[in-house]
Design a protein around this motif. Structure first.
Motif, PDB file in Angstrom:
ATOM      1  N   ILE A  86       0.814  -1.227   0.000  1.00 51.00           N
ATOM      2  CA  ILE A  86       0.000   0.000   0.000  1.00 51.00           C
ATOM      3  C   ILE A  86       0.846   1.275   0.000  1.00 51.00           C
ATOM      4  CG2 ILE A  86      -0.238   0.240   2.524  1.00 51.00           C
ATOM      5  CD1 ILE A  86      -3.305   0.739   1.955  1.00 51.00           C
ATOM      6  N   HIS A  87       2.153   1.147   0.190  1.00 49.27           N
ATOM      7  CA  HIS A  87       3.014   2.344   0.222  1.00 49.27           C
ATOM      8  C   HIS A  87       4.300   2.078  -0.563  1.00 49.27           C
ATOM      9  CE1 HIS A  87       4.640   5.962   2.712  1.00 49.27           C
ATOM     10  NE2 HIS A  87       5.451   5.734   1.686  1.00 49.27           N
ATOM     11  N   THR A  88       4.335   2.518  -1.818  1.00 47.17           N
ATOM     12  CA  THR A  88       5.580   2.379  -2.589  1.00 47.17           C
ATOM     13  C   THR A  88       5.913   3.682  -3.313  1.00 47.17           C
ATOM     14  OG1 THR A  88       4.759   1.772  -4.798  1.00 47.17           O
ATOM     15  CG2 THR A  88       4.873   0.014  -3.147  1.00 47.17           C
ATOM     16  N   PRO A 115       2.409   8.027  -2.408  1.00 47.68           N
ATOM     17  CA  PRO A 115       2.331   8.164  -0.949  1.00 47.68           C
ATOM     18  C   PRO A 115       2.939   9.482  -0.475  1.00 47.68           C
ATOM     19  CG  PRO A 115       4.278   6.928  -1.508  1.00 47.68           C
ATOM     20  CD  PRO A 115       3.627   7.315  -2.824  1.00 47.68           C
ATOM     21  N   ASP A 116       2.848   9.731   0.833  1.00 43.84           N
ATOM     22  CA  ASP A 116       3.576  10.845   1.460  1.00 43.84           C
ATOM     23  C   ASP A 116       3.201  12.206   0.883  1.00 43.84           C
ATOM     24  OD1 ASP A 116       4.900   8.901   2.914  1.00 43.84           O
ATOM     25  OD2 ASP A 116       6.635   8.853   1.584  1.00 43.84           O
ATOM     26  N   GLY A 117       2.012  12.331   0.339  1.00 47.25           N
ATOM     27  CA  GLY A 117       1.599  13.616  -0.225  1.00 47.25           C
ATOM     28  C   GLY A 117       2.169  13.894  -1.597  1.00 47.25           C
ATOM     29  N   PHE A 188       5.139  15.928   7.155  1.00 48.08           N
ATOM     30  CA  PHE A 188       6.514  16.124   7.618  1.00 48.08           C
ATOM     31  C   PHE A 188       7.309  16.937   6.602  1.00 48.08           C
ATOM     32  CE2 PHE A 188      10.900  14.379   7.264  1.00 48.08           C
ATOM     33  CZ  PHE A 188      11.415  14.844   8.459  1.00 48.08           C
ATOM     34  N   TYR A 189       6.926  16.796   5.337  1.00 49.03           N
ATOM     35  CA  TYR A 189       7.715  17.374   4.251  1.00 49.03           C
ATOM     36  C   TYR A 189       7.241  18.773   3.861  1.00 49.03           C
ATOM     37  CZ  TYR A 189       9.379  12.586   3.515  1.00 49.03           C
ATOM     38  OH  TYR A 189       9.949  11.352   3.677  1.00 49.03           O
ATOM     39  N   VAL A 190       8.104  19.474   3.187  1.00 44.12           N
ATOM     40  CA  VAL A 190       7.709  20.709   2.504  1.00 44.12           C
ATOM     41  C   VAL A 190       7.066  20.313   1.177  1.00 44.12           C
ATOM     42  CG1 VAL A 190       8.632  22.756   1.331  1.00 44.12           C
ATOM     43  CG2 VAL A 190       9.556  22.071   3.581  1.00 44.12           C
ATOM     44  N   SER A 216      -1.382   8.964   5.785  1.00 43.70           N
ATOM     45  CA  SER A 216      -0.472  10.067   6.075  1.00 43.70           C
ATOM     46  C   SER A 216       0.892   9.667   6.619  1.00 43.70           C
ATOM     47  CB  SER A 216      -1.131  11.009   7.101  1.00 43.70           C
ATOM     48  OG  SER A 216      -0.274  12.104   7.368  1.00 43.70           O
ATOM     49  N   HIS A 217       1.916  10.209   5.973  1.00 42.48           N
ATOM     50  CA  HIS A 217       3.235  10.300   6.608  1.00 42.48           C
ATOM     51  C   HIS A 217       3.092  11.509   7.531  1.00 42.48           C
ATOM     52  CE1 HIS A 217       7.893  10.603   6.242  1.00 42.48           C
ATOM     53  NE2 HIS A 217       7.474  11.143   7.376  1.00 42.48           N
ATOM     54  N   MET A 218       3.089  11.251   8.818  1.00 39.06           N
ATOM     55  CA  MET A 218       2.648  12.253   9.782  1.00 39.06           C
ATOM     56  C   MET A 218       3.641  13.416   9.917  1.00 39.06           C
ATOM     57  SD  MET A 218       0.904   9.871  12.702  1.00 39.06           S
ATOM     58  CE  MET A 218       2.490   9.305  13.320  1.00 39.06           C
ATOM     59  N   THR A 246       0.716   5.949   8.041  1.00 37.27           N
ATOM     60  CA  THR A 246       1.560   5.121   7.180  1.00 37.27           C
ATOM     61  C   THR A 246       2.966   5.000   7.755  1.00 37.27           C
ATOM     62  OG1 THR A 246       1.971   4.611   4.843  1.00 37.27           O
ATOM     63  CG2 THR A 246       2.524   6.843   5.562  1.00 37.27           C
ATOM     64  N   HIS A 247       3.652   3.929   7.407  1.00 35.62           N
ATOM     65  CA  HIS A 247       4.968   3.536   7.960  1.00 35.62           C
ATOM     66  C   HIS A 247       5.127   4.023   9.399  1.00 35.62           C
ATOM     67  CE1 HIS A 247       6.200   7.576   6.895  1.00 35.62           C
ATOM     68  NE2 HIS A 247       6.386   7.317   5.614  1.00 35.62           N
ATOM     69  N   HIS A 248       4.240   3.533  10.256  1.00 37.53           N
ATOM     70  CA  HIS A 248       4.266   3.980  11.653  1.00 37.53           C
ATOM     71  C   HIS A 248       5.571   3.542  12.321  1.00 37.53           C
ATOM     72  CE1 HIS A 248       3.130   5.548  15.369  1.00 37.53           C
ATOM     73  NE2 HIS A 248       2.483   4.522  15.886  1.00 37.53           N
TER      74      HIS A 248
HETATM   75 ZN   LIG Z   1       6.957   8.494   3.998  1.00 36.90          ZN
END
Ligand SMILES: [Zn+2]
Length: 530
Positions: A86-88, A115-117, A188-190, A216-218, A246-248
């Protein structure tokens, strides 16, 4: 010709057609015989055969004796649904390595991108390009909140006006109409980090209307991890859609143990009816860009040129460096520059595999955390690198893995074999769960592990026809030896394929067997349909 002769010939022909097995087309294209079937539901394995016709599973029984074009005796190995990741981060690699061999050799048959936005915006041209690509795996995507925001207001640290917010909503809606499985964020990211919670909720609502999920990558996986899980739950709760951490992971020794609190929050949310879940990869190191990991968000606003300008100003540089020192000490650095390993630098291939302590010495500096921060800034100024960060504790990892609402996702990519120094998760995630956490440590059962890799992510994505072994489902199947399956990739030597998976079937076609990829490219693009 005599009438009787004609009749006789007709009768003989009819008999031949009806009675002779040679004249009959086989009922099945493929039968997997003598397996231990783990159907993905979490139920205990049972002995049986699986028959496939076209791209579908058509029969499962204790013994299937009807004729088939091909029979594979799996000799007591496990027959499981093909694994769904689910996250690649596969959208670059799939075009370079359309076999996705690093994933297929772990039994993975479906990759979810975006993923990750971060996703292509719009998605349609990406899907069209994927449609035209012959590939060995299925692939689908989320629509990324960060990418949507960047498309409308760039990397600015400000809130959008009403018109801009409307544009963002429209882009998310278009993504959902194009077939995205939901909205991903990387707070977390810009530029995700500049997004207030309420703005995320506005966009999540759009995804929810189309029956998508939020993943969400928090905002913070270190000191603020508990608040971040609260935020992720709130976005699901107030946005009216399923939500997933995601990826907790819990980053930094000072924060280790906090998974007890984060899992309790998930349990409490679920108890009051919030559909909150988790995914995870089974490693005690994370991987992302050195810049994203070691610079404060404010230093990255506006893009690379702006970051470089700030680093040139001595006073601003000093402020940035103070933050970088703190991050090395307490967060991604895990307290020691040796814990930060370079995965790849586009501008100097020889740096891959070296750690930040090595780089500090290479720069002619004495090894202190202050100098390591200086070396990190030098890497960023020289062109930036991706890194691997050893700052996760095994007890948190295992506690999260055991939680019933946790599924497996690699957060990996499709590397070019032998190139650069990637995180081993790309080659090993699924096999590692089966080898280390099932067989060696008995942290979870084999059936539970398979559920976390198949029916659970399928259910989350709304994939009604995959993730479980049942007649009528698409024939995505992994066959593996539970005594032998293992990840071979290590942090030191990441380019090693997983072992112990013997046969992989995607949409009814064998894409991998006897240790190599076949010529079949039976993967399809998967679209979310509400
Ligand atoms: Zn991530």
């Amino acid at each position: 010709m005599h009438k009787l002769s004609i009749l006789a010939i007709t009768v003989v022909l009819a008999l031949l057609l009806v009675d002779s097995p040679a004249a009959q087309s086989p009922q099945f294209d493929l039968i997997l015989k003598n397996g231990r079937i783990i159907d993905g539901s979490g139920s205990p394995w049972y002995r049986g055969d699986v028959a496939i016709r076209g791209d579908m599973i058509v029969k499962i029984a204790s013994a299937i004796s009807e004729p088939a074009t091909r029979v594979i005796d799996v000799q007591n190995e496990v027959i499981a649904p093909g694994f769904i990741d689910i996250h690649t981060h596969a959208r670059g690699g799939i075009f370079q390595v359309p076999t996705a061999e690093n994933y297929v050799r772990q039994g993975v048959t479906t990759l979810i991108e975006g993923p990750d936005g971060s996703s292509p915006v719009p998605l349609k041209p990406f899907f069209d390009k994927l449609e035209a690509l012959p590939k060995s795996v299925n692939i689908g995507s989320f629509i990324g909140q960060g990418a949507v925001r960047a498309a409308v207001i760039g990397n600015a640290n400000r809130t959008p006006n009403a018109e801009e917010l409307e544009k963002m909503r429209a882009l998310v809606e278009q993504g959902m109409k194009d077939g995205a499985f939901g909205l991903s964020s990387g707070l977390f990211y810009v530029p995700g980090t500049f997004t207030p919670t309420d703005e995320v909720i506005e966009l999540a609502r759009v995804a929810g209307r189309y029956r998508g999920i939020y993943i969400s990558h928090m905002r913070d996986e270190a000191a603020g991890v508990v608040d971040s899980v609260k935020e992720t739950i709130a976005i699901g709760e107030r946005g009216g859609l399923p939500t997933q951490v995601t990826h907790h992971k819990i980053i930094g020794p000072a924060n280790w143990g906090k998974s007890t609190d984060t899992l309790r929050l998930i349990d409490e949310a679920r108890a009051r009816g919030v559909d909150a879940t988790i995914d995870q990869y089974p490693y005690t190191a994370s991987s992302t860009s050195i810049q994203a990991a070691l610079l404060p968000a404010w230093a990255q606003e506006g893009g690379r040129a702006e970051t470089l300008k700030r680093l040139k100003d001595p006073q601003t540089r000093a402020r940035i460096k103070t933050e970088t020192i703190r991050i090395i000490k307490n967060e991604r650095g895990g307290g020691d520059p040796k814990n930060i390993v370079i995965a790849a630098c586009g501008w100097d291939a020889t740096l891959a595999g070296k750690n930040l302590a090595d780089v500090t010495r290479l720069r002619g500096m004495e090894l202190t955390v202050e100098n390591a921060a200086e070396a990190a800034l030098w890497l960023i100024e020289s062109g930036g690198c991706s890194g691997i960060f050893h700052a996760i504790n095994e007890a948190d990892l295992e506690r999260i893995l055991k939680h019933p609402a946790t599924m497996i996702g690699s957060d990996g990519e499709i590397p070019i074999f032998g190139k650069e120094h990637p995180h081993p998760r790309s080659y090993g995630t699924f096999a590692r769960v089966l080898a280390v956490y099932v067989r060696e440590r008995h942290a979870i059962t084999l059936e539970e592990a398979v559920r976390k890799m198949s029916s659970f992510p399928a259910q989350r994505l709304g994939l009604q026809d995959r993730g479980i072994l049942r007649p009528g489902m698409k024939a995505d199947i992994a066959v593996f030896d539970p005594a032998r399956v293992r990840d071979a990739a290590t942090f030191e030597r990441p380019h090693q394929y997983a072992e112990g998976v013997s046969t992989v079937i995607v949409n009814g076609q064998v894409v991998f067997e006897r240790g190599s990829m076949t010529s079949a490219r039976s993967g399809t693009v998967l679209y979310h349909r509400q």
